[in-house]
Structures are given as C-alpha cells and as structure tokens.
Design a protein around this motif. Structure first.
Motif, mmCIF file in Angstrom:
data_model
loop_
_atom_site.group_PDB
_atom_site.id
_atom_site.type_symbol
_atom_site.label_atom_id
_atom_site.label_comp_id
_atom_site.label_asym_id
_atom_site.label_seq_id
_atom_site.Cartn_x
_atom_site.Cartn_y
_atom_site.Cartn_z
ATOM 1 N N LYS A 1 0.933 -1.388 0.585
ATOM 2 C CA LYS A 1 -0.050 0.346 0.040
ATOM 3 C C LYS A 1 0.709 0.953 0.115
ATOM 4 C CE LYS A 1 -3.777 2.163 0.244
ATOM 5 N NZ LYS A 1 -5.020 2.199 1.459
ATOM 6 N N LYS A 2 2.075 1.370 0.639
ATOM 7 C CA LYS A 2 2.736 2.515 0.899
ATOM 8 C C LYS A 2 3.834 2.429 -0.601
ATOM 9 C CE LYS A 2 6.269 4.374 4.028
ATOM 10 N NZ LYS A 2 7.319 4.414 4.488
ATOM 11 N N ALA A 3 4.014 1.936 -0.626
ATOM 12 C CA ALA A 3 4.998 1.911 -2.608
ATOM 13 C C ALA A 3 3.910 2.380 -3.632
ATOM 14 C CB ALA A 3 4.959 0.489 -3.314
ATOM 15 N N GLN A 4 2.124 1.505 -3.393
ATOM 16 C CA GLN A 4 0.807 2.232 -4.563
ATOM 17 C C GLN A 4 0.939 3.739 -3.965
ATOM 18 O OE1 GLN A 4 -2.095 -0.608 -3.267
ATOM 19 N NE2 GLN A 4 -0.815 -1.663 -4.867
ATOM 20 N N ARG A 5 0.854 4.197 -2.832
ATOM 21 C CA ARG A 5 0.791 5.761 -2.630
ATOM 22 C C ARG A 5 2.073 6.679 -3.148
ATOM 23 N NH1 ARG A 5 -0.591 4.201 2.448
ATOM 24 N NH2 ARG A 5 1.347 4.440 3.483
ATOM 25 N N ARG A 6 3.455 5.809 -3.577
ATOM 26 C CA ARG A 6 4.426 6.547 -4.328
ATOM 27 C C ARG A 6 4.352 6.629 -5.188
ATOM 28 N NH1 ARG A 6 8.218 3.474 -2.358
ATOM 29 N NH2 ARG A 6 9.053 4.091 -0.609
ATOM 30 N N LEU A 7 3.363 5.883 -6.577
ATOM 31 C CA LEU A 7 3.640 5.419 -7.306
ATOM 32 C C LEU A 7 2.392 6.941 -8.087
ATOM 33 C CD1 LEU A 7 2.844 2.224 -9.595
ATOM 34 C CD2 LEU A 7 1.375 3.626 -10.076
ATOM 35 N N VAL A 8 1.080 6.445 -7.112
ATOM 36 C CA VAL A 8 0.247 7.137 -7.593
ATOM 37 C C VAL A 8 0.533 8.892 -7.665
ATOM 38 C CG1 VAL A 8 -1.979 8.308 -6.602
ATOM 39 C CG2 VAL A 8 -1.454 5.811 -6.552
ATOM 40 N N ASP A 9 1.006 8.577 -5.922
ATOM 41 C CA ASP A 9 2.389 10.166 -6.333
ATOM 42 C C ASP A 9 2.867 10.874 -7.279
ATOM 43 O OD1 ASP A 9 0.090 10.778 -4.280
ATOM 44 O OD2 ASP A 9 0.866 10.212 -2.514
ATOM 45 N N HIS A 10 3.604 10.033 -7.080
ATOM 46 C CA HIS A 10 5.656 10.452 -7.825
ATOM 47 C C HIS A 10 6.208 10.062 -9.753
ATOM 48 C CE1 HIS A 10 5.798 12.591 -4.501
ATOM 49 N NE2 HIS A 10 6.353 11.778 -3.610
ATOM 50 N N ALA A 11 4.794 8.664 -9.684
ATOM 51 C CA ALA A 11 5.805 7.833 -10.893
ATOM 52 C C ALA A 11 4.144 8.061 -11.821
ATOM 53 C CB ALA A 11 5.617 6.661 -10.297
ATOM 54 N N ASN A 12 4.557 7.882 -12.813
ATOM 55 C CA ASN A 12 3.787 7.483 -14.139
ATOM 56 C C ASN A 12 3.050 6.263 -14.333
ATOM 57 O OD1 ASN A 12 7.050 8.771 -14.805
ATOM 58 N ND2 ASN A 12 5.132 10.190 -15.842
ATOM 59 N N GLY A 13 3.493 5.117 -13.913
ATOM 60 C CA GLY A 13 3.269 3.831 -13.875
ATOM 61 C C GLY A 13 3.612 2.705 -13.268
ATOM 62 N N GLN B 1 -6.109 -5.895 -8.072
ATOM 63 C CA GLN B 1 -4.701 -5.709 -7.133
ATOM 64 C C GLN B 1 -4.819 -4.143 -8.491
ATOM 65 O OE1 GLN B 1 -0.908 -6.913 -8.419
ATOM 66 N NE2 GLN B 1 -1.535 -7.923 -6.327
ATOM 67 N N TRP B 2 -5.858 -3.945 -9.435
ATOM 68 C CA TRP B 2 -5.628 -3.067 -11.265
ATOM 69 C C TRP B 2 -6.423 -1.828 -10.121
ATOM 70 C CZ3 TRP B 2 -4.036 0.515 -13.671
ATOM 71 C CH2 TRP B 2 -4.532 1.386 -14.305
ATOM 72 N N ARG B 3 -7.935 -2.429 -9.956
ATOM 73 C CA ARG B 3 -8.733 -1.686 -8.666
ATOM 74 C C ARG B 3 -9.021 -1.017 -8.026
ATOM 75 N NH1 ARG B 3 -12.236 -6.862 -10.746
ATOM 76 N NH2 ARG B 3 -11.624 -7.187 -8.443
ATOM 77 N N LYS B 4 -7.778 -1.485 -7.058
ATOM 78 C CA LYS B 4 -7.008 -0.708 -6.072
ATOM 79 C C LYS B 4 -6.629 0.222 -6.595
ATOM 80 C CE LYS B 4 -7.568 -4.549 -2.460
ATOM 81 N NZ LYS B 4 -7.145 -5.512 -1.614
ATOM 82 N N LEU B 5 -5.904 0.175 -7.381
ATOM 83 C CA LEU B 5 -4.431 1.300 -7.577
ATOM 84 C C LEU B 5 -5.603 2.244 -8.176
ATOM 85 C CD1 LEU B 5 -1.519 1.897 -7.939
ATOM 86 C CD2 LEU B 5 -1.557 0.717 -9.911
ATOM 87 N N GLN B 6 -6.780 1.649 -9.392
ATOM 88 C CA GLN B 6 -7.544 2.947 -9.492
ATOM 89 C C GLN B 6 -8.009 3.984 -9.080
ATOM 90 O OE1 GLN B 6 -8.917 -0.297 -12.456
ATOM 91 N NE2 GLN B 6 -8.157 1.468 -14.086
ATOM 92 N N ASP B 7 -8.533 3.133 -7.899
ATOM 93 C CA ASP B 7 -9.060 3.624 -6.185
ATOM 94 C C ASP B 7 -8.465 4.301 -6.055
ATOM 95 O OD1 ASP B 7 -11.598 2.013 -7.282
ATOM 96 O OD2 ASP B 7 -11.412 1.254 -5.699
ATOM 97 N N ARG C 1 -6.496 10.128 -4.540
ATOM 98 C CA ARG C 1 -5.610 10.840 -3.711
ATOM 99 C C ARG C 1 -5.491 12.092 -5.692
ATOM 100 N NH1 ARG C 1 -2.512 9.294 0.160
ATOM 101 N NH2 ARG C 1 -0.684 10.304 -0.343
ATOM 102 N N GLY C 2 -6.581 11.993 -5.979
ATOM 103 C CA GLY C 2 -6.762 13.193 -6.977
ATOM 104 C C GLY C 2 -5.754 13.346 -8.004
ATOM 105 N N ARG C 3 -5.573 11.742 -8.506
ATOM 106 C CA ARG C 3 -4.632 11.729 -8.948
ATOM 107 C C ARG C 3 -5.005 11.444 -10.873
ATOM 108 N NH1 ARG C 3 0.279 8.647 -10.846
ATOM 109 N NH2 ARG C 3 0.859 8.652 -13.052
ATOM 110 N N GLU C 4 -4.746 12.839 -11.711
ATOM 111 C CA GLU C 4 -5.632 13.088 -12.989
ATOM 112 C C GLU C 4 -4.742 12.506 -14.116
ATOM 113 O OE1 GLU C 4 -6.241 16.762 -13.481
ATOM 114 O OE2 GLU C 4 -7.834 17.462 -12.187
#
Length: 309
Positions: free
Chosen positions: A191-203, A217-223, A228-231
């Motif tokens: 979960k922590k790594a996924q927050r890093r991805l959502v906030d700071h990475a492209n994919g 997993q893909w649904r959770k990441l999209q959620d 977190r307001g990622r566009e």
C-alpha cells in the motif's frame, strides 16, 4: 486497440551478450515487438542467506547465477534498433548511486531518440544490498524516493540543484538531457509503495500472479489514484515470466505462462482482457540459445496477434 507486446532481452548464462543481445533485439523489432526489456540480479549468494523474494525456503533459480548488467544490455539493444522502446522491469534503484543512474538513463534516452522506460523497484535481496547499496536494506523506500527525485531534477532544466540525504548537487549544468521526459514506472506491491506510485510515478509494473488477483490489484490502484486526486492515467506494463515447454504442460497446478506456445498465448489473451497497456513476455530462461529464443519469440508473437491480443 491491441495490447502492446514487449520481449525480455537475453541476459543469462547460455547467451553471448555482445553478439546475442543486438541480434535478438533486431529480430524482435522486425517481428513487431513494441519494446525490449531487462531485469536486474546483481549476484547469487552461496549459500543462500534468504529465500527467493525473501520467502523462507524458496530456492533461487539457477539462471540467476549469471545475469548481465541491465544498462549495458539496454545500450547494446539501443544501438541495434530504431523503434522499440527500451525498458527495465526492474532496476533495483537503491543498488545505484542516484546521480549516476539518472545521468546514465538520460544519456541512453538521448542516444536512442527518446525510447527509455525507467522501471524501478526496491528489490528484496539482503546480499545485494550488502554488496552494492549506498544505504542499508531498511532504508530502501527512502532510497527509492531519492532516486526518483534526483532523476526528475537531473532530467529537468539547468541549473540542476538538489539537497537530499545521499545526493548533494550544487547548482550545475548536467547533460545530456533526455530526448523527452522519461516515464518512471514502479513495481509497487505494498500500500505504501502504491501511494508512492500514484503520487510520484507514471506507471505500474505488475507481475502475472493470476488474472483475478491482478484485476483486483488494478482496481485498488485505480481507486487509490481517484482518492488521491490523480488525473494522469497510470501506464501499465505486465511482466509475464514464461516457463516454456516444447510440449503442453498437463499438470494440475499449471502456473500463468507455463507450458507450450498455445498455452502461453491462451494466458496472453486472458490477461489482455484486463485492459493493461502492455505485456512484457519474458521467454529467455528455457531456450538453449539465441536462435531458439528468436524462434520462440516469433511463434508467441504471431500466435498472440492471431488470437486478437
């Protein structure tokens, strides 16, 4: 739109790196593969001090005894190709000095005309950290954060400056710059790594663990991205670690991408239904030589496209 297909480059013991990497890269591009990929395994401890992926009792595969450097391998492939993108799945980022890794990736992107995909992870081997990392294993997440920040700084406009835990860049010109912004993709299982991805990475660089589990997993990441307001859309490249067998695998516990070409193609079709952008097919482990790898890569690609992947 068809799922893009990538191929893992030959890095293991049975291959002649200087001769086979350019040849396989050229052939893969001619076949139609969209991208070429490397992974990182720095060493093979003897005796093993921990299991594969840190799982107690799980043995390391023998092919990990001899894995060519990922950036050298990508450079050989870049010189032999014109179109295919050049990715890592993954570079173990904390095994690299952040500034030097950022500069190497920028140079490779400039040399290849903007084809690099920087796939990064934290790794799991304590022995690799002891041999190569600038910080302890326990600080791997902080090190990955710094690598990402340093890469963004070095790839950005001059003068570059950065004041981090490891890296101190006084205002300076740092070139060459990448041909275009290099996408950073992360493995991101926790979960922590996924927050890093959502906030700071492209994919995202998931591994084929089962269609239903990956879909969840893909649904959770999209959620999480929505929360977190990622566009920006999350780019996705699935790593399919194939274990090819000349005859169909008929065991009760067949793993994803285990078996003959029709079985591998069947799995490609199933994962292709998830709507991921790209699937990296790692075939290099079981072929005896580069010719067998090229023939297998062609057969899998043709089968996948015929199946509508």
């Amino acid at each position: 739109m068809a799922t893009r297909l990538g191929l893992g480059l030959p890095q293991m013991r049975q291959y002649d790196i200087g001769k086979d990497v350019p040849e396989v890269a050229r052939t893969a591009e001619q076949i139609g593969y969209d991208s070429l990929w490397v992974f990182e395994r720095a060493l093979f401890p003897e005796p093993a001090t921990q299991g594969l992926y840190g799982i107690e009792g799980l043995p390391w595969p023998d092919e990990y005894r001899h894995v060519a450097d990922p950036l050298v391998t990508l450079t050989l492939a870049a010189a032999a190709t014109e179109r295919a993108r050049l990715g890592s799945s993954v570079l173990v980022a904390p095994l690299h000095v952040p500034f030097q890794l950022a500069k190497a990736l920028a140079s490779l992107d400039a040399a290849s005309g903007g084809r690099v995909i920087a796939g990064l992870g934290t790794g799991w081997s304590h022995d690799e950290y002891a041999a190569a990392s600038v910080r302890p294993f326990e600080e791997r997440g902080q090190m990955l954060d710094e690598v990402i920040e340093v890469c963004r700084a070095v790839w950005g406009a001059d003068p570059v400056s950065y004041d981090g835990r490891i890296t101190k860049i006084a205002p300076a010109a740092v070139g060459p710059k990448p041909a275009r912004p290099i996408p950073i993709l992360l493995a991101a299982a926790s979960k922590k790594a996924q927050r890093r991805l959502v906030d700071h990475a492209n994919g995202w660089l998931p591994v084929a663990i089962g269609v239903d589990q990956l879909a969840a997993q893909w649904r959770k990441l999209q959620d999480l991205a929505a929360e977190r307001g990622r566009e920006e859309p999350i780019q996705t490249v699935l790593r399919a670690n194939a274990v090819w067998t000349p005859k169909a695998y008929d065991g009760a516990n067949r793993q994803p991408f285990q078996g003959d070409v029709p079985q591998i193609v069947e799995d490609l079709a199933a994962y292709g239904e998830l709507g991921l952008d790209e699937i990296l097919i790692e075939l290099q482990g079981t072929p005896r030589d580069a010719q067998e790898l090229k023939d297998l890569a062609a057969e899998v690609y043709e089968g996948a496209r015929a199946a509508g992947v």
